[in-house]
Write a protein that holds these residues in place. Structure first.
Motif, PDB file in Angstrom:
ATOM      1  N   LEU A  40      27.269  48.943  80.361  1.00  0.00           N
ATOM      2  CA  LEU A  40      26.389  48.284  81.296  1.00  0.00           C
ATOM      3  C   LEU A  40      26.698  48.601  82.509  1.00  0.00           C
ATOM      4  CD1 LEU A  40      26.555  44.751  79.353  1.00  0.00           C
ATOM      5  CD2 LEU A  40      24.591  46.605  79.549  1.00  0.00           C
ATOM      6  N   SER A  41      27.980  48.436  83.040  1.00  0.00           N
ATOM      7  CA  SER A  41      28.433  48.962  84.746  1.00  0.00           C
ATOM      8  C   SER A  41      27.755  50.156  85.025  1.00  0.00           C
ATOM      9  CB  SER A  41      29.905  48.684  84.524  1.00  0.00           C
ATOM     10  OG  SER A  41      30.254  49.071  85.922  1.00  0.00           O
ATOM     11  N   ASP A  42      28.219  51.092  83.970  1.00  0.00           N
ATOM     12  CA  ASP A  42      27.712  52.602  84.251  1.00  0.00           C
ATOM     13  C   ASP A  42      25.945  52.717  84.234  1.00  0.00           C
ATOM     14  OD1 ASP A  42      30.537  53.241  84.414  1.00  0.00           O
ATOM     15  OD2 ASP A  42      30.480  54.168  82.448  1.00  0.00           O
ATOM     16  N   GLY A  43      25.462  51.790  83.522  1.00  0.00           N
ATOM     17  CA  GLY A  43      23.977  52.047  83.605  1.00  0.00           C
ATOM     18  C   GLY A  43      23.364  52.960  82.687  1.00  0.00           C
ATOM     19  N   ASN A  44      24.326  53.292  81.500  1.00  0.00           N
ATOM     20  CA  ASN A  44      23.633  54.390  80.841  1.00  0.00           C
ATOM     21  C   ASN A  44      23.317  54.413  79.364  1.00  0.00           C
ATOM     22  OD1 ASN A  44      26.272  53.878  79.509  1.00  0.00           O
ATOM     23  ND2 ASN A  44      27.436  55.575  80.046  1.00  0.00           N
ATOM     24  N   LEU A  45      23.018  53.088  79.166  1.00  0.00           N
ATOM     25  CA  LEU A  45      22.353  52.624  78.053  1.00  0.00           C
ATOM     26  C   LEU A  45      20.906  52.675  78.049  1.00  0.00           C
ATOM     27  CD1 LEU A  45      24.516  49.615  77.004  1.00  0.00           C
ATOM     28  CD2 LEU A  45      24.512  52.033  75.870  1.00  0.00           C
ATOM     29  N   PRO A  46      20.282  52.889  77.145  1.00  0.00           N
ATOM     30  CA  PRO A  46      18.667  53.011  77.279  1.00  0.00           C
ATOM     31  C   PRO A  46      17.901  51.337  77.575  1.00  0.00           C
ATOM     32  CG  PRO A  46      19.011  53.422  75.064  1.00  0.00           C
ATOM     33  CD  PRO A  46      20.266  53.275  75.821  1.00  0.00           C
ATOM     34  N   ASN A  47      17.062  51.240  78.542  1.00  0.00           N
ATOM     35  CA  ASN A  47      16.723  49.763  78.586  1.00  0.00           C
ATOM     36  C   ASN A  47      15.707  49.690  77.665  1.00  0.00           C
ATOM     37  OD1 ASN A  47      17.829  49.517  81.248  1.00  0.00           O
ATOM     38  ND2 ASN A  47      16.321  50.795  82.181  1.00  0.00           N
ATOM     39  N   GLY A  48      15.835  48.485  77.188  1.00  0.00           N
ATOM     40  CA  GLY A  48      15.011  47.895  75.916  1.00  0.00           C
ATOM     41  C   GLY A  48      15.706  47.939  74.826  1.00  0.00           C
ATOM     42  N   LEU A  49      16.934  48.543  74.823  1.00  0.00           N
ATOM     43  CA  LEU A  49      17.737  48.382  73.425  1.00  0.00           C
ATOM     44  C   LEU A  49      18.204  47.121  73.016  1.00  0.00           C
ATOM     45  CD1 LEU A  49      19.204  50.425  71.505  1.00  0.00           C
ATOM     46  CD2 LEU A  49      21.364  50.250  73.096  1.00  0.00           C
ATOM     47  N   ILE A  50      17.927  46.843  72.005  1.00  0.00           N
ATOM     48  CA  ILE A  50      18.228  45.309  71.236  1.00  0.00           C
ATOM     49  C   ILE A  50      19.721  45.843  70.633  1.00  0.00           C
ATOM     50  CG2 ILE A  50      17.969  43.628  69.371  1.00  0.00           C
ATOM     51  CD1 ILE A  50      14.779  44.736  69.477  1.00  0.00           C
ATOM     52  N   ILE A  51      20.552  44.618  71.152  1.00  0.00           N
ATOM     53  CA  ILE A  51      21.953  44.433  70.462  1.00  0.00           C
ATOM     54  C   ILE A  51      22.201  43.433  70.056  1.00  0.00           C
ATOM     55  CG2 ILE A  51      22.821  46.443  72.019  1.00  0.00           C
ATOM     56  CD1 ILE A  51      23.997  43.937  73.802  1.00  0.00           C
ATOM     57  N   GLU A  52      23.039  43.205  69.153  1.00  0.00           N
ATOM     58  CA  GLU A  52      23.456  41.915  68.564  1.00  0.00           C
ATOM     59  C   GLU A  52      24.759  41.675  68.446  1.00  0.00           C
ATOM     60  OE1 GLU A  52      21.415  40.103  64.844  1.00  0.00           O
ATOM     61  OE2 GLU A  52      23.281  41.327  63.957  1.00  0.00           O
ATOM     62  N   SER A  53      25.147  40.522  68.736  1.00  0.00           N
ATOM     63  CA  SER A  53      26.759  40.574  68.545  1.00  0.00           C
ATOM     64  C   SER A  53      27.039  40.330  67.233  1.00  0.00           C
ATOM     65  CB  SER A  53      27.125  39.245  69.402  1.00  0.00           C
ATOM     66  OG  SER A  53      26.759  38.052  68.940  1.00  0.00           O
ATOM     67  N   GLU A  54      28.318  40.162  66.945  1.00  0.00           N
ATOM     68  CA  GLU A  54      28.857  39.807  65.470  1.00  0.00           C
ATOM     69  C   GLU A  54      28.680  38.411  65.220  1.00  0.00           C
ATOM     70  OE1 GLU A  54      33.383  39.141  65.245  1.00  0.00           O
ATOM     71  OE2 GLU A  54      33.027  40.946  66.685  1.00  0.00           O
ATOM     72  N   PHE A  55      28.352  37.403  66.225  1.00  0.00           N
ATOM     73  CA  PHE A  55      27.916  36.115  65.832  1.00  0.00           C
ATOM     74  C   PHE A  55      26.521  35.978  65.794  1.00  0.00           C
ATOM     75  CE2 PHE A  55      31.510  36.648  68.836  1.00  0.00           C
ATOM     76  CZ  PHE A  55      32.610  36.123  67.964  1.00  0.00           C
ATOM     77  N   GLY A  56      25.857  37.125  65.782  1.00  0.00           N
ATOM     78  CA  GLY A  56      24.346  36.740  65.367  1.00  0.00           C
ATOM     79  C   GLY A  56      23.308  36.656  66.764  1.00  0.00           C
ATOM     80  N   LEU A  57      23.900  36.710  68.021  1.00  0.00           N
ATOM     81  CA  LEU A  57      23.129  36.641  69.177  1.00  0.00           C
ATOM     82  C   LEU A  57      22.466  37.771  69.474  1.00  0.00           C
ATOM     83  CD1 LEU A  57      25.571  34.408  71.062  1.00  0.00           C
ATOM     84  CD2 LEU A  57      23.594  33.439  69.681  1.00  0.00           C
ATOM     85  N   SER A  58      21.275  37.916  69.878  1.00  0.00           N
ATOM     86  CA  SER A  58      20.530  39.124  70.175  1.00  0.00           C
ATOM     87  C   SER A  58      20.261  39.051  71.725  1.00  0.00           C
ATOM     88  CB  SER A  58      19.342  39.232  69.299  1.00  0.00           C
ATOM     89  OG  SER A  58      19.809  39.376  67.920  1.00  0.00           O
ATOM     90  N   GLY A  59      20.158  40.355  72.154  1.00  0.00           N
ATOM     91  CA  GLY A  59      19.876  40.596  73.745  1.00  0.00           C
ATOM     92  C   GLY A  59      19.244  41.858  73.508  1.00  0.00           C
ATOM     93  N   VAL A  60      18.691  42.031  74.939  1.00  0.00           N
ATOM     94  CA  VAL A  60      17.979  43.462  75.338  1.00  0.00           C
ATOM     95  C   VAL A  60      18.567  43.851  76.579  1.00  0.00           C
ATOM     96  CG1 VAL A  60      16.044  44.422  75.759  1.00  0.00           C
ATOM     97  CG2 VAL A  60      15.888  42.604  74.043  1.00  0.00           C
ATOM     98  N   ILE A  61      19.003  45.033  76.511  1.00  0.00           N
ATOM     99  CA  ILE A  61      19.499  45.737  77.848  1.00  0.00           C
ATOM    100  C   ILE A  61      18.426  46.083  78.785  1.00  0.00           C
ATOM    101  CG2 ILE A  61      20.472  47.924  78.835  1.00  0.00           C
ATOM    102  CD1 ILE A  61      22.294  46.536  76.763  1.00  0.00           C
TER     103      ILE A  61
END
Length: 79
Positions: A40-61
């Motif tokens: 995230l700091s480097d900014g090298n993930l594709p925007n719009g990528l959905i990620i999920e934590s092992e606790f089931g919380l979802s977010g978008v880059i």
């Protein structure tokens, strides 16, 4: 150590259209929290990528106005 997994992507979270096939390389990829923070700091993930934590919380880059990227809750991106 928490693990984050790429689950898919949201087109509306991206500032411009890119080839959806580019996102297939990320599907199912996992990051430990330290690696996710660095990506995230480097900014090298594709925007719009959905990620999920092992606790089931979802977010978008999304771009971070302060530089790099950040994770927005999935529900706020889908509004």
């Amino acid at each position: 150590m928490p693990v984050f997994t790429a689950k898919g992507f949201v087109f509306g979270a991206r500032p411009q259209f890119t080839d959806p096939a580019d996102y297939l390389d990320y599907h199912g990829k996992q990051w430990h929290v330290k690696d996710m923070r660095q990506a995230l700091s480097d900014g090298n993930l594709p925007n719009g990528l959905i990620i999920e934590s092992e606790f089931g919380l979802s977010g978008v880059i999304v771009p971070d106005p302060a530089g790099g990227q950040m994770v927005e809750p999935l529900v706020s991106v889908l509004k």
